[in-house]
Scaffold this motif. Structure first.
Motif, PDB file in Angstrom:
ATOM      1  N   TYR A  60       0.882  -1.060  -0.169  1.00  0.00           N
ATOM      2  CA  TYR A  60      -0.045   0.404  -0.217  1.00  0.00           C
ATOM      3  C   TYR A  60       0.410   1.255  -0.437  1.00  0.00           C
ATOM      4  CZ  TYR A  60      -3.062   3.430   1.790  1.00  0.00           C
ATOM      5  OH  TYR A  60      -3.777   4.810   1.791  1.00  0.00           O
ATOM      6  N   ARG A  61       1.578   1.153   1.087  1.00  0.00           N
ATOM      7  CA  ARG A  61       2.358   3.195   1.351  1.00  0.00           C
ATOM      8  C   ARG A  61       3.237   2.623   0.234  1.00  0.00           C
ATOM      9  NH1 ARG A  61       2.833   3.722   7.498  1.00  0.00           N
ATOM     10  NH2 ARG A  61       0.479   3.470   7.951  1.00  0.00           N
ATOM     11  N   LEU A  62       3.888   2.250   0.029  1.00  0.00           N
ATOM     12  CA  LEU A  62       5.343   1.821  -1.243  1.00  0.00           C
ATOM     13  C   LEU A  62       4.954   2.269  -2.073  1.00  0.00           C
ATOM     14  CD1 LEU A  62       7.954   2.246  -1.470  1.00  0.00           C
ATOM     15  CD2 LEU A  62       8.575  -0.216  -1.820  1.00  0.00           C
ATOM     16  N   ALA A  63       3.678   1.551  -3.128  1.00  0.00           N
ATOM     17  CA  ALA A  63       3.571   2.044  -3.986  1.00  0.00           C
ATOM     18  C   ALA A  63       2.609   3.239  -4.130  1.00  0.00           C
ATOM     19  CB  ALA A  63       2.603   0.855  -4.659  1.00  0.00           C
ATOM     20  N   ARG A  64       1.775   3.248  -3.505  1.00  0.00           N
ATOM     21  CA  ARG A  64       0.929   4.448  -3.426  1.00  0.00           C
ATOM     22  C   ARG A  64       2.426   6.509  -3.053  1.00  0.00           C
ATOM     23  NH1 ARG A  64      -3.213   7.491   0.398  1.00  0.00           N
ATOM     24  NH2 ARG A  64      -3.438   9.441   0.163  1.00  0.00           N
ATOM     25  N   ALA A  65       3.441   5.541  -2.349  1.00  0.00           N
ATOM     26  CA  ALA A  65       4.174   6.755  -2.538  1.00  0.00           C
ATOM     27  C   ALA A  65       4.907   7.263  -3.493  1.00  0.00           C
ATOM     28  CB  ALA A  65       5.652   6.897  -1.478  1.00  0.00           C
ATOM     29  N   LEU A  66       5.719   6.254  -4.531  1.00  0.00           N
ATOM     30  CA  LEU A  66       6.256   5.472  -5.948  1.00  0.00           C
ATOM     31  C   LEU A  66       5.315   6.839  -6.412  1.00  0.00           C
ATOM     32  CD1 LEU A  66       7.998   2.314  -5.696  1.00  0.00           C
ATOM     33  CD2 LEU A  66       8.606   5.251  -5.603  1.00  0.00           C
ATOM     34  N   VAL A  67       4.040   5.771  -7.165  1.00  0.00           N
ATOM     35  CA  VAL A  67       3.261   6.478  -7.765  1.00  0.00           C
ATOM     36  C   VAL A  67       3.299   8.465  -7.498  1.00  0.00           C
ATOM     37  CG1 VAL A  67       0.780   6.830  -8.869  1.00  0.00           C
ATOM     38  CG2 VAL A  67       1.003   5.113  -7.892  1.00  0.00           C
ATOM     39  N   ALA A  68       2.902   8.673  -6.542  1.00  0.00           N
ATOM     40  CA  ALA A  68       2.944  10.136  -6.415  1.00  0.00           C
ATOM     41  C   ALA A  68       4.538  11.017  -6.937  1.00  0.00           C
ATOM     42  CB  ALA A  68       2.705  10.551  -4.707  1.00  0.00           C
ATOM     43  N   ALA A  69       5.856   9.757  -6.664  1.00  0.00           N
ATOM     44  CA  ALA A  69       7.242  10.615  -6.943  1.00  0.00           C
ATOM     45  C   ALA A  69       6.426  11.162  -8.849  1.00  0.00           C
ATOM     46  CB  ALA A  69       7.777   9.830  -6.762  1.00  0.00           C
ATOM     47  N   CYS A  70       6.197   9.558  -9.365  1.00  0.00           N
ATOM     48  CA  CYS A  70       5.779   9.667 -11.106  1.00  0.00           C
ATOM     49  C   CYS A  70       5.110  10.636 -11.356  1.00  0.00           C
ATOM     50  CB  CYS A  70       5.270   8.548 -10.848  1.00  0.00           C
ATOM     51  SG  CYS A  70       6.815   7.108 -11.187  1.00  0.00           S
ATOM     52  N   CYS A  71       4.313  11.106 -10.306  1.00  0.00           N
ATOM     53  CA  CYS A  71       3.165  12.191 -10.959  1.00  0.00           C
ATOM     54  C   CYS A  71       3.479  13.452 -10.690  1.00  0.00           C
ATOM     55  CB  CYS A  71       1.854  12.194 -10.168  1.00  0.00           C
ATOM     56  SG  CYS A  71       0.381  10.308 -10.833  1.00  0.00           S
ATOM     57  N   GLY A  72       4.403  13.432  -9.931  1.00  0.00           N
ATOM     58  CA  GLY A  72       5.380  15.102  -9.851  1.00  0.00           C
ATOM     59  C   GLY A  72       5.529  15.337 -10.774  1.00  0.00           C
ATOM     60  N   ALA A  73       6.171  14.164 -10.995  1.00  0.00           N
ATOM     61  CA  ALA A  73       8.051  14.394 -11.729  1.00  0.00           C
ATOM     62  C   ALA A  73       7.065  14.617 -13.166  1.00  0.00           C
ATOM     63  CB  ALA A  73       8.630  12.852 -12.636  1.00  0.00           C
TER      64      ALA A  73
END
Length: 336
Positions: A60-73
């Motif tokens: 849950y949390r790691l996947a969420r953080a990585l998607v957030a990073a990709c969206c920001g990028a």
């Protein structure tokens, strides 16, 4: 500031932000347990981590953080490209209505079944993003062009697609769908999983590579299209490629997390302040700074209200709206 130092500092900040995002929540997790759980999944390290805790961290949390990073990028890169091609410091996917168009396309697929199953959510978002940009371009051309008119056309197009989205939701969605869609439209990372990482990461990386390949052409566009053409830049081809890359990145991120505003507007200016205007340096800096910003915004969305998760678009708007007002004031002083 040297680019290598900026990249190293941004990567370190991104790793720390992701670790914080994974550790913070209703179930508090120490940094040590975060790294143990990740090591167990990646390398079968065999560290003693409770299964429930390891599942929360990894699934849950790691996947969420990585998607957030990709969206920001992806959104930050889109902002850099639009500001360079349109020669306007106020251009970004949200202001120009591209995010709104992508939202309408995604909602049309999800609720109306547009495409009869042959069109995915991301595909519908891409079609909506392209349609929105074409509409804005036509509106701006019909009023004589110019950077100010492009922004005004973008605002008009954005309102139109927001209205279409609201109409589709009101007319065709049931109560449960309406609640889910309206929350998603404000930006939600609650439902993302590893499959979404597998979509967002390649799109962000490929978009960065395409943009970085055209870094010199983007520098030439700073002097206008005529100057770029005189320097040997194939203006029409470069514009088409970069606008397509922008639409693809924006559509993919919107289809995953909703329309998140101001990231593509604020982050390019912050990166430009750090590394300067040359795009060979600006693009990687904006990508990393945008990733860090989005992960931190996700953390804030889970901490600002006890026992509740705010839509991440609310957090980015609280930061981006004052920054947008400042940019408008500066642009007015410069006569943009």
């Amino acid at each position: 500031m040297p680019l290598a130092l900026v990249v190293a500092a941004s990567l370190a900040a991104l790793i720390l932000a992701v670790a914080l995002a994974v550790g913070i929540g209703e179930l508090a997790v120490s940094f040590a347990d975060v790294f143990r759980a990740i090591a167990n999944r990646l390398f079968a390290a065999g560290y003693p981590v409770p299964p429930i805790q390891e599942g929360v961290i990894w699934d849950y949390r790691l996947a969420r953080a990585l998607v957030a990073a990709c969206c920001g990028a992806g959104l930050a890169l889109s902002g850099v490209i639009l500001q360079a091609l349109l020669r306007n410091p106020l251009a970004d996917p949200y202001v120009l209505g591209i995010s709104a168009g992508a939202s309408t396309g995604a909602v049309a697929v999800a609720i109306l079944g547009l495409g009869a199953g042959a069109l995915t959510l991301s595909g519908g978002a891409f079609c909506g993003a392209v349609l929105a940009f074409l509409l804005v371009a036509l509106l701006a051309a019909g009023t004589g062009g110019g950077t100010e008119r492009i922004i005004l056309a973008g605002i008009a197009g954005s309102q139109l697609f927001h209205a279409l989205t609201a109409y589709i939701v009101t007319a065709s969605a049931n109560a449960e769908q309406s609640r889910g869609i309206m929350f998603w439209l404000l930006g939600s990372l609650g439902g993302v999983r590893w499959g979404d990482v597998g979509l967002a990461a390649p799109v962000a990386l490929l978009g960065f590579l395409v943009c970085q390949f055209h870094a010199r052409a983007l520098d030439a566009f700073a002097f206008g299209t005529d100057a770029a053409a005189s320097l040997g830049v194939p203006v029409t081809r470069v514009r088409l490629v970069l606008f397509a890359a922008t639409a693809a990145m924006t559509a993919t991120m919107v289809s995953l997390v909703g329309a998140i505003g101001f990231v593509g507007l604020v982050i390019p200016h912050a990166a430009r302040f750090i590394v300067g205007p040359h795009h060979a340096r600006l693009l990687p800096a904006a990508m990393l700074v945008g990733a860090v910003f989005m992960v931190l915004a996700d953390i804030a969305s889970r901490m600002m209200v006890p026992q509740q998760v705010l839509p991440i678009g609310v957090v980015t708007a609280l930061i981006g709206a004052p920054a947008f007002a400042l940019l408008l004031y500066r642009a007015r002083k410069k006569g943009v």
